[in-house]
Design a protein around this motif. Structure first.
Motif, PDB file in Angstrom:
ATOM      1  N   ASP A 193      -3.192  -5.011  -5.542  1.00  0.00           N
ATOM      2  CA  ASP A 193      -3.470  -6.350  -6.069  1.00  0.00           C
ATOM      3  C   ASP A 193      -2.642  -6.643  -7.318  1.00  0.00           C
ATOM      4  OD1 ASP A 193      -5.195  -7.006  -4.023  1.00  0.00           O
ATOM      5  OD2 ASP A 193      -7.021  -6.546  -5.167  1.00  0.00           O
ATOM      6  N   GLU A 194      -2.484  -5.650  -8.187  1.00  0.00           N
ATOM      7  CA  GLU A 194      -1.686  -5.842  -9.400  1.00  0.00           C
ATOM      8  C   GLU A 194      -0.213  -6.050  -9.055  1.00  0.00           C
ATOM      9  OE1 GLU A 194      -0.496  -6.579 -13.069  1.00  0.00           O
ATOM     10  OE2 GLU A 194      -2.608  -6.321 -12.561  1.00  0.00           O
ATOM     11  N   MET A 195       0.309  -5.279  -8.107  1.00  0.00           N
ATOM     12  CA  MET A 195       1.705  -5.456  -7.681  1.00  0.00           C
ATOM     13  C   MET A 195       1.910  -6.848  -7.088  1.00  0.00           C
ATOM     14  SD  MET A 195       2.694  -1.865  -5.856  1.00  0.00           S
ATOM     15  CE  MET A 195       3.269  -0.465  -6.787  1.00  0.00           C
ATOM     16  N   HIS A 196       0.965  -7.302  -6.298  1.00  0.00           N
ATOM     17  CA  HIS A 196       1.075  -8.635  -5.702  1.00  0.00           C
ATOM     18  C   HIS A 196       1.034  -9.711  -6.783  1.00  0.00           C
ATOM     19  CE1 HIS A 196      -0.393 -12.308  -3.673  1.00  0.00           C
ATOM     20  NE2 HIS A 196       0.532 -11.940  -2.791  1.00  0.00           N
TER      21      HIS A 196
ATOM     22  N   GLN B  48       1.942  -9.383  -9.936  1.00  0.00           N
ATOM     23  CA  GLN B  48       3.199  -9.332 -10.681  1.00  0.00           C
ATOM     24  C   GLN B  48       4.326 -10.002  -9.900  1.00  0.00           C
ATOM     25  OE1 GLN B  48       4.103  -5.327 -11.930  1.00  0.00           O
ATOM     26  NE2 GLN B  48       2.174  -5.116 -13.020  1.00  0.00           N
ATOM     27  N   LYS B  49       4.348  -9.786  -8.595  1.00  0.00           N
ATOM     28  CA  LYS B  49       5.367 -10.411  -7.749  1.00  0.00           C
ATOM     29  C   LYS B  49       5.211 -11.924  -7.746  1.00  0.00           C
ATOM     30  CE  LYS B  49       7.093 -10.475  -3.016  1.00  0.00           C
ATOM     31  NZ  LYS B  49       6.859 -10.026  -1.646  1.00  0.00           N
ATOM     32  N   THR B  50       3.983 -12.393  -7.658  1.00  0.00           N
ATOM     33  CA  THR B  50       3.706 -13.829  -7.658  1.00  0.00           C
ATOM     34  C   THR B  50       4.131 -14.470  -8.976  1.00  0.00           C
ATOM     35  OG1 THR B  50       1.853 -13.518  -6.145  1.00  0.00           O
ATOM     36  CG2 THR B  50       1.913 -15.575  -7.366  1.00  0.00           C
ATOM     37  N   ILE B  51       3.800 -13.838 -10.083  1.00  0.00           N
ATOM     38  CA  ILE B  51       4.172 -14.367 -11.393  1.00  0.00           C
ATOM     39  C   ILE B  51       5.683 -14.403 -11.546  1.00  0.00           C
ATOM     40  CG2 ILE B  51       4.129 -13.882 -13.872  1.00  0.00           C
ATOM     41  CD1 ILE B  51       1.248 -12.900 -13.475  1.00  0.00           C
ATOM     42  N   LYS B  52       6.344 -13.370 -11.066  1.00  0.00           N
ATOM     43  CA  LYS B  52       7.800 -13.286 -11.188  1.00  0.00           C
ATOM     44  C   LYS B  52       8.502 -14.383 -10.391  1.00  0.00           C
ATOM     45  CE  LYS B  52      11.600 -10.031 -10.678  1.00  0.00           C
ATOM     46  NZ  LYS B  52      11.995  -8.690 -10.250  1.00  0.00           N
ATOM     47  N   THR B  53       7.969 -14.720  -9.209  1.00  0.00           N
ATOM     48  CA  THR B  53       8.639 -15.695  -8.357  1.00  0.00           C
ATOM     49  C   THR B  53       8.175 -17.125  -8.594  1.00  0.00           C
ATOM     50  OG1 THR B  53       7.056 -15.276  -6.570  1.00  0.00           O
ATOM     51  CG2 THR B  53       9.122 -14.058  -6.512  1.00  0.00           C
ATOM     52  N   LYS B  54       6.879 -17.326  -8.797  1.00  0.00           N
ATOM     53  CA  LYS B  54       6.344 -18.684  -8.924  1.00  0.00           C
ATOM     54  C   LYS B  54       6.015 -19.080 -10.350  1.00  0.00           C
ATOM     55  CE  LYS B  54       4.371 -18.619  -4.305  1.00  0.00           C
ATOM     56  NZ  LYS B  54       3.153 -18.682  -3.508  1.00  0.00           N
ATOM     57  N   GLY B  55       5.732 -18.109 -11.186  1.00  0.00           N
ATOM     58  CA  GLY B  55       5.357 -18.401 -12.556  1.00  0.00           C
ATOM     59  C   GLY B  55       3.889 -18.778 -12.676  1.00  0.00           C
ATOM     60  N   VAL B  56       3.447 -18.868 -13.912  1.00  0.00           N
ATOM     61  CA  VAL B  56       2.086 -19.246 -14.229  1.00  0.00           C
ATOM     62  C   VAL B  56       2.151 -20.395 -15.222  1.00  0.00           C
ATOM     63  CG1 VAL B  56      -0.066 -18.471 -15.301  1.00  0.00           C
ATOM     64  CG2 VAL B  56       1.241 -16.896 -13.903  1.00  0.00           C
ATOM     65  N   VAL B  57       1.287 -21.379 -15.063  1.00  0.00           N
ATOM     66  CA  VAL B  57       1.272 -22.517 -15.981  1.00  0.00           C
ATOM     67  C   VAL B  57       0.831 -22.023 -17.349  1.00  0.00           C
ATOM     68  CG1 VAL B  57       0.267 -24.759 -16.485  1.00  0.00           C
ATOM     69  CG2 VAL B  57       0.791 -24.153 -14.133  1.00  0.00           C
TER      70      VAL B  57
ATOM     71  N   ALA C 273       0.827  -1.208   0.000  1.00  0.00           N
ATOM     72  CA  ALA C 273       0.000   0.000   0.000  1.00  0.00           C
ATOM     73  C   ALA C 273       0.859   1.256   0.000  1.00  0.00           C
ATOM     74  CB  ALA C 273      -0.946  -0.002   1.189  1.00  0.00           C
ATOM     75  N   GLU C 274       1.972   1.213   0.705  1.00  0.00           N
ATOM     76  CA  GLU C 274       2.898   2.353   0.680  1.00  0.00           C
ATOM     77  C   GLU C 274       3.459   2.565  -0.722  1.00  0.00           C
ATOM     78  OE1 GLU C 274       3.880   4.678   2.887  1.00  0.00           O
ATOM     79  OE2 GLU C 274       2.456   3.920   4.353  1.00  0.00           O
ATOM     80  N   ARG C 275       3.872   1.485  -1.337  1.00  0.00           N
ATOM     81  CA  ARG C 275       4.408   1.580  -2.701  1.00  0.00           C
ATOM     82  C   ARG C 275       3.337   2.003  -3.697  1.00  0.00           C
ATOM     83  NH1 ARG C 275       7.415  -3.528  -4.407  1.00  0.00           N
ATOM     84  NH2 ARG C 275       8.116  -2.152  -6.042  1.00  0.00           N
ATOM     85  N   ALA C 276       2.123   1.473  -3.530  1.00  0.00           N
ATOM     86  CA  ALA C 276       1.026   1.830  -4.427  1.00  0.00           C
ATOM     87  C   ALA C 276       0.656   3.302  -4.278  1.00  0.00           C
ATOM     88  CB  ALA C 276      -0.185   0.943  -4.154  1.00  0.00           C
ATOM     89  N   SER C 277       0.653   3.800  -3.061  1.00  0.00           N
ATOM     90  CA  SER C 277       0.347   5.216  -2.828  1.00  0.00           C
ATOM     91  C   SER C 277       1.416   6.109  -3.445  1.00  0.00           C
ATOM     92  CB  SER C 277       0.205   5.485  -1.332  1.00  0.00           C
ATOM     93  OG  SER C 277      -0.890   4.772  -0.808  1.00  0.00           O
ATOM     94  N   ASP C 278       2.665   5.693  -3.349  1.00  0.00           N
ATOM     95  CA  ASP C 278       3.742   6.434  -4.013  1.00  0.00           C
ATOM     96  C   ASP C 278       3.536   6.442  -5.525  1.00  0.00           C
ATOM     97  OD1 ASP C 278       4.919   6.903  -1.560  1.00  0.00           O
ATOM     98  OD2 ASP C 278       6.413   5.304  -1.768  1.00  0.00           O
ATOM     99  N   TYR C 279       3.113   5.317  -6.061  1.00  0.00           N
ATOM    100  CA  TYR C 279       2.843   5.228  -7.498  1.00  0.00           C
ATOM    101  C   TYR C 279       1.687   6.157  -7.879  1.00  0.00           C
ATOM    102  CZ  TYR C 279       1.584   3.504 -12.061  1.00  0.00           C
ATOM    103  OH  TYR C 279       1.285   3.430 -13.399  1.00  0.00           O
ATOM    104  N   ILE C 280       0.629   6.168  -7.074  1.00  0.00           N
ATOM    105  CA  ILE C 280      -0.509   7.057  -7.331  1.00  0.00           C
ATOM    106  C   ILE C 280      -0.054   8.515  -7.282  1.00  0.00           C
ATOM    107  CG2 ILE C 280      -2.762   7.846  -6.463  1.00  0.00           C
ATOM    108  CD1 ILE C 280      -2.878   5.056  -7.744  1.00  0.00           C
TER     109      ILE C 280
END
Length: 118
Positions: A61-64, A66-75, A26-33
């Motif tokens: 939610d979008e940042m989360h 992106q982080k999930t895709i970067k670390t775990k990947g998507v089938v 939320a801190e990062r998202a607010s900085d982005y906003i």
């Protein structure tokens, strides 16, 4: 300072993140906003509205994601015959920055906060 708190994220937005993950993002998202609104909210707290809170939650939610895709990947593909699966680590045609912009703009488009003029 985050423009949305965890209570809003859970009750109004219906978010599913843990509180510690939300607080960080939320801190990062607010900085982005702040960046895409040219610090208008930071300079004038009267511009704070429900749309800003929704935009922050959407970017969180979008940042989360992106982080999930970067670390775990998507089938990307799956074969059951001999069990084979191919993972993708973020090869979407849209850039991550564009996805963040789109998720925030969805809620801020009808406010004057994204206006680039004077």
């Amino acid at each position: 300072m985050a423009y949305a708190d965890y209570t809003y994220y859970q009750t109004q937005w219906g978010g599913e993140l843990e509180q510690k993950d939300f607080v960080f993002l939320a801190e990062r998202a607010s900085d982005y906003i702040d960046t895409i609104t040219f610090n208008r909210i930071k300079e004038n707290q009267n511009l704070m509205c429900d749309e800003v809170k929704k935009a922050v939650c959407s970017v969180v939610d979008e940042m989360h994601q992106q982080k999930t895709i970067k670390t775990k990947g998507v089938v990307k593909s799956f074969n059951n015959d001999g069990y084979s699966e191919t993972l993708s680590y973020g090869s979407d045609s849209r850039s991550n920055a564009r996805k963040l912009r789109e998720s925030a703009s969805l809620y801020l488009v009808h406010t004057d906060l994204l206006y680039r003029g004077v």
